[in-house]
Scaffold this motif. Structure first.
Motif, PDB file in Angstrom:
ATOM      1  N   SER A   8      27.724  37.735 -44.277  1.00 29.20           N
ATOM      2  CA  SER A   8      29.053  38.327 -44.215  1.00 29.20           C
ATOM      3  C   SER A   8      29.090  39.423 -43.144  1.00 29.20           C
ATOM      4  O   SER A   8      28.190  40.269 -43.084  1.00 29.20           O
ATOM      5  CB  SER A   8      29.400  38.907 -45.591  1.00 29.20           C
ATOM      6  OG  SER A   8      30.672  39.424 -45.533  1.00 29.20           O
ATOM      7  N   GLY A   9      30.072  39.344 -42.298  1.00 29.62           N
ATOM      8  CA  GLY A   9      30.212  40.362 -41.256  1.00 29.62           C
ATOM      9  C   GLY A   9      29.409  40.085 -40.003  1.00 29.62           C
ATOM     10  O   GLY A   9      29.375  40.907 -39.080  1.00 29.62           O
ATOM     11  N   GLY A  33      30.064  37.815 -37.782  1.00 23.84           N
ATOM     12  CA  GLY A  33      30.955  37.523 -36.649  1.00 23.84           C
ATOM     13  C   GLY A  33      31.443  36.093 -36.576  1.00 23.84           C
ATOM     14  O   GLY A  33      31.864  35.642 -35.504  1.00 23.84           O
ATOM     15  N   LYS A  34      31.454  35.387 -37.685  1.00 22.99           N
ATOM     16  CA  LYS A  34      31.863  33.960 -37.667  1.00 22.99           C
ATOM     17  C   LYS A  34      33.347  33.815 -37.277  1.00 22.99           C
ATOM     18  O   LYS A  34      33.696  33.005 -36.423  1.00 22.99           O
ATOM     19  CB  LYS A  34      31.631  33.340 -39.066  1.00 22.99           C
ATOM     20  CG  LYS A  34      30.174  33.400 -39.510  1.00 22.99           C
ATOM     21  CD  LYS A  34      29.967  32.779 -40.854  1.00 22.99           C
ATOM     22  CE  LYS A  34      30.611  33.549 -42.004  1.00 22.99           C
ATOM     23  NZ  LYS A  34      30.093  34.895 -42.245  1.00 22.99           N
ATOM     24  N   THR A  35      34.188  34.648 -37.933  1.00 25.23           N
ATOM     25  CA  THR A  35      35.631  34.570 -37.617  1.00 25.23           C
ATOM     26  C   THR A  35      35.875  34.962 -36.158  1.00 25.23           C
ATOM     27  O   THR A  35      36.646  34.322 -35.438  1.00 25.23           O
ATOM     28  CB  THR A  35      36.426  35.505 -38.556  1.00 25.23           C
ATOM     29  OG1 THR A  35      36.076  35.167 -39.906  1.00 25.23           O
ATOM     30  CG2 THR A  35      37.904  35.368 -38.372  1.00 25.23           C
ATOM     31  N   THR A  36      35.149  35.991 -35.741  1.00 22.88           N
ATOM     32  CA  THR A  36      35.285  36.442 -34.345  1.00 22.88           C
ATOM     33  C   THR A  36      34.932  35.295 -33.392  1.00 22.88           C
ATOM     34  O   THR A  36      35.607  35.089 -32.376  1.00 22.88           O
ATOM     35  CB  THR A  36      34.358  37.650 -34.089  1.00 22.88           C
ATOM     36  OG1 THR A  36      34.616  38.627 -35.093  1.00 22.88           O
ATOM     37  CG2 THR A  36      34.583  38.248 -32.719  1.00 22.88           C
ATOM     38  N   ASP A  39      43.686  41.503 -34.338  1.00 22.69           N
ATOM     39  CA  ASP A  39      43.658  42.615 -35.306  1.00 22.69           C
ATOM     40  C   ASP A  39      44.669  42.381 -36.430  1.00 22.69           C
ATOM     41  O   ASP A  39      44.368  42.621 -37.595  1.00 22.69           O
ATOM     42  CB  ASP A  39      44.000  43.943 -34.598  1.00 22.69           C
ATOM     43  CG  ASP A  39      42.886  44.341 -33.659  1.00 22.69           C
ATOM     44  OD1 ASP A  39      41.747  43.900 -33.901  1.00 22.69           O
ATOM     45  OD2 ASP A  39      43.150  45.070 -32.689  1.00 22.69           O
ATOM     46  N   ARG A  82      43.310  39.807 -38.686  1.00 22.78           N
ATOM     47  CA  ARG A  82      42.167  40.333 -39.456  1.00 22.78           C
ATOM     48  C   ARG A  82      42.653  41.247 -40.592  1.00 22.78           C
ATOM     49  O   ARG A  82      42.130  41.214 -41.690  1.00 22.78           O
ATOM     50  CB  ARG A  82      41.230  41.115 -38.531  1.00 22.78           C
ATOM     51  CG  ARG A  82      40.133  40.248 -37.918  1.00 22.78           C
ATOM     52  CD  ARG A  82      39.378  40.995 -36.863  1.00 22.78           C
ATOM     53  NE  ARG A  82      39.124  42.392 -37.235  1.00 22.78           N
ATOM     54  CZ  ARG A  82      38.160  42.792 -38.029  1.00 22.78           C
ATOM     55  NH1 ARG A  82      37.332  41.930 -38.561  1.00 22.78           N
ATOM     56  NH2 ARG A  82      38.012  44.078 -38.304  1.00 22.78           N
TER      57      ARG A  82
END
Ligand code: ATP
Length: 573
Positions: free
Chosen positions: A35-36, A38-41, A567, A570
């Protein structure tokens, strides 16, 4: 073929460090990581929504351009990726319409395949999470997307629904590259062809051989997005209703005021135009001494005030000018004999019989043979013929002369020249000028207030629509298209307000027309449908107003800056 070349991205920590990776043209690829990490990024970077700090993304060996998202990608997010004001059918079609891609005829087949026929006319708020995912997948299939990016599509679904979605995506992956981010590794292992791990800024997986293929250009078809703007306005009607009502009241008042002043001016001019004594000037000397004035169209003033009409002691008595072609008779005819006279129309209803008595040195019987039409000025008057004064020379003044027409007026400055009609006109015009001044002030202040109010309402709506606009951008809508959408919505609202205001104003005018006495006096000349002489004014007001509302609404775009889309999305996640 989607390719990363030396891509680096850093926020507080490194998300990607100089990563080069080639994804296949078709296939189902899962992306996992802590988690965190950077997959979505990574998905945002691959879609072109986020420009990486370094490096570049290539699609078929060409760097991503601004059409990439619209033409080739469908983004499926965990939560909301639908437009609230559009029903399911529109939400599926909008992907194609934004990108101007043909192929809408495939919709029934896709709807059947995904079993969402029953939901087609429903709005997103009435759908289950699973149905929403189906709609998103339908959107990608209709668009025949080459790349489908899915961010936790099964995150909010129960197990069975999760499997259903995965099966659908698996099917789609036979013709497209499906990249899916999920925490459910087991689910990914069951369905995905490959799994890529993102760890410490590095992608761990099997990078593919470069294999570029030429993707044939999809058939283009131009769609107007105006119907969506209309639906958006209707959807927001509740929030707009008080603003629209306020604007209608204000605009109606303004239009009515302009009408009133315009009508007043018109009526005054018409009154002067047909006033019996409009060309008659009274000339006297400044020192009030007797004098002699001779010439054509000049005669001594008849001092009618030495007597009164017995039945109408308060009325005025004037002598008709020689030139009386401009006089309009409401009824009857012009006097032909010395004992015939005219009356003004304001006396008509009070006149019981045609004979009246003029009490001069003796009682003189006069017969009323006609009624003079009155417009704005209403003066109860008896008009005697020229012949009458010839019979009563003893009442002719030798210190005041009546001169018909300006050309006959004496030039000498020792004379005082007056014309009651023109004097009255000037007085009223002064009043109208004052009315205009006060009216203009009122217009400026109320326009300023109402536009400020409009600004606040539009601002609050634009803020509430931040996410929706960001979603539209993930669907490939360009910034320019978004501005046009806002502008169109504003113009629709403006047009609505203008039409309603004109109708309202027209209604008031019609109502006032039923008050015949009022209208006879004030002659309102409302032309809301831009037909008559002041049509240009109304057209100009409508045009400027609609444009202004369009611009004010389009200013809401500043809440969806291009570099802030990620942003906003997100924030929602
Ligand atoms: N625009 C941004 N500005 C600042 N920090 C950001 C931005 N986008 C992402 N981050 C940070 O980058 C990191 C990666 O975020 P991202 O959402 O991509 O991770 P993720 O792997 O998808 O997480 P999760 O699995 O929890 O959804 C997070 O620490 C996040 O706070």
């Amino acid at each position: 073929m989607l390719e990363m070349r030396h891509v680096s991205q850093r926020f507080e920590k490194d998300i990607l460090i100089d990563q080069s990776y080639i994804f296949p043209s078709i296939g189902f690829i899962g992306i996992v990581g802590a988690s965190g990490c950077g997959k979505t990024t990574l998905l945002y970077i691959l879609s072109g929504l986020l420009k990486p700090d370094q490096g570049e993304i290539y699609f078929n060996n060409v760097p991503l351009d601004q059409d990439f998202l619209a033409k080739h990608v469908t983004f499926i997010r965990q939560n909301n990726d639908m437009i609230a004001s559009l029903n399911v059918e529109d939400n599926i079609e909008i992907g194609c319409k934004i990108a101007n891609l043909s192929g809408l005829e495939k919709l029934p087949g896709i709807v059947y395949q995904l079993d969402i026929k029953r939901c087609l006319k429903k709005y997103p708020s009435a759908l289950s999470v699973g149905q929403r995912k189906r709609v998103s997948i339908a959107r990608s299939l209709l668009k025949a997307s080459d790349v489908i990016l899915c961010d936790e599509p099964t995150g909010a679904l129960h197990q069975e629904a999760g499997h259903e979605v995965m099966q659908m995506l698996k099917k789609a992956s036979s013709q497209a590259l499906v990249l899916i981010v999920s925490h459910d590794e087991d689910l990914l292992k069951t369905y995905c062809d490959e799994i890529v791990i993102l760890e410490n800024g590095r992608l761990k997986g099997t990078t593919h051989e470069a294999h570029y293929e030429i993707i044939p250009e999809r058939k283009k078809k131009h769609y107007s997005l105006l119907p969506y703007a209309i639906k958006e306005v209707m959807f927001r009607a509740k929030r707009l209703i008080s603003l629209i009502c306020f604007q209608i009241i204000l605009l109606s008042c303004l239009l009515f005021m302009v009408e009133g002043l315009h009508g007043l001016n018109f009526a005054i001019n018409q009154s002067v135009e047909h006033a019996p004594l409009k060309n008659v000037y009274l000339v006297s000397r400044k020192d009030q001494e007797d004098f002699r004035l001779t010439g054509s169209h000049i005669r001594p003033h008849f001092q009618s005030e030495y007597g009164t009409i017995s039945q109408f002691p308060e009325t005025m008595i004037d002598v008709l000018p020689e030139n009386h072609r401009h006089i309009v008779l409401k009824s009857g005819r012009m006097p032909e004999k010395e004992n015939e006279c005219l009356i003004s129309s304001s006396l008509e209803s009070k006149l019981k019989k045609k004979n009246v008595t003029y009490m001069l040195d003796k009682a003189i019987s006069l017969q009323v043979v006609g009624v003079v039409q009155e417009y704005f000025f209403r003066h109860p008057t008896f008009y005697l013929p020229d012949q009458f004064t010839n019979q009563h020379q003893e009442y002719l003044s030798s210190s005041i002369y009546e001169v018909e027409g300006k050309v006959n007026l004496p030039k000498d400055s020792q004379y005082v020249v007056t014309n009651d009609v023109l004097q009255e006109k000037e007085n009223y015009e002064e009043l109208v000028r004052m009315g205009k001044l006060v009216g203009s002030l009122f217009i400026v202040i109320s326009l300023f207030t109402s536009l400020s109010l409009m600004k606040i309402v539009f601002q609050s709506i634009a803020l509430a629509r931040k996410l929706e606009n960001a979603i539209l951008m993930t669907l490939g809508m360009k910034f320019r298209q978004l501005i046009i959408r806002f502008f169109e919505e504003g113009m629709i609202i403006g047009t609505l307000i203008i039409l309603m205001s004109y109708l309202c104003c027209y209604g008031i005018r019609e109502y006032i027309h039923t008050m015949t006495d009022f209208i006879k006096t004030y002659h309102f000349q409302l032309t809301p449908f831009v037909i008559f002489y002041n049509g240009d004014f109304y057209l100009a007001v409508a045009f400027i107003y609609i444009l202004l509302v369009g611009i004010m609404d389009a200013r809401g775009i500043r809440y969806v800056k291009k570099n802030e889309i990620v942003d906003i999305l997100r924030e929602e996640d």
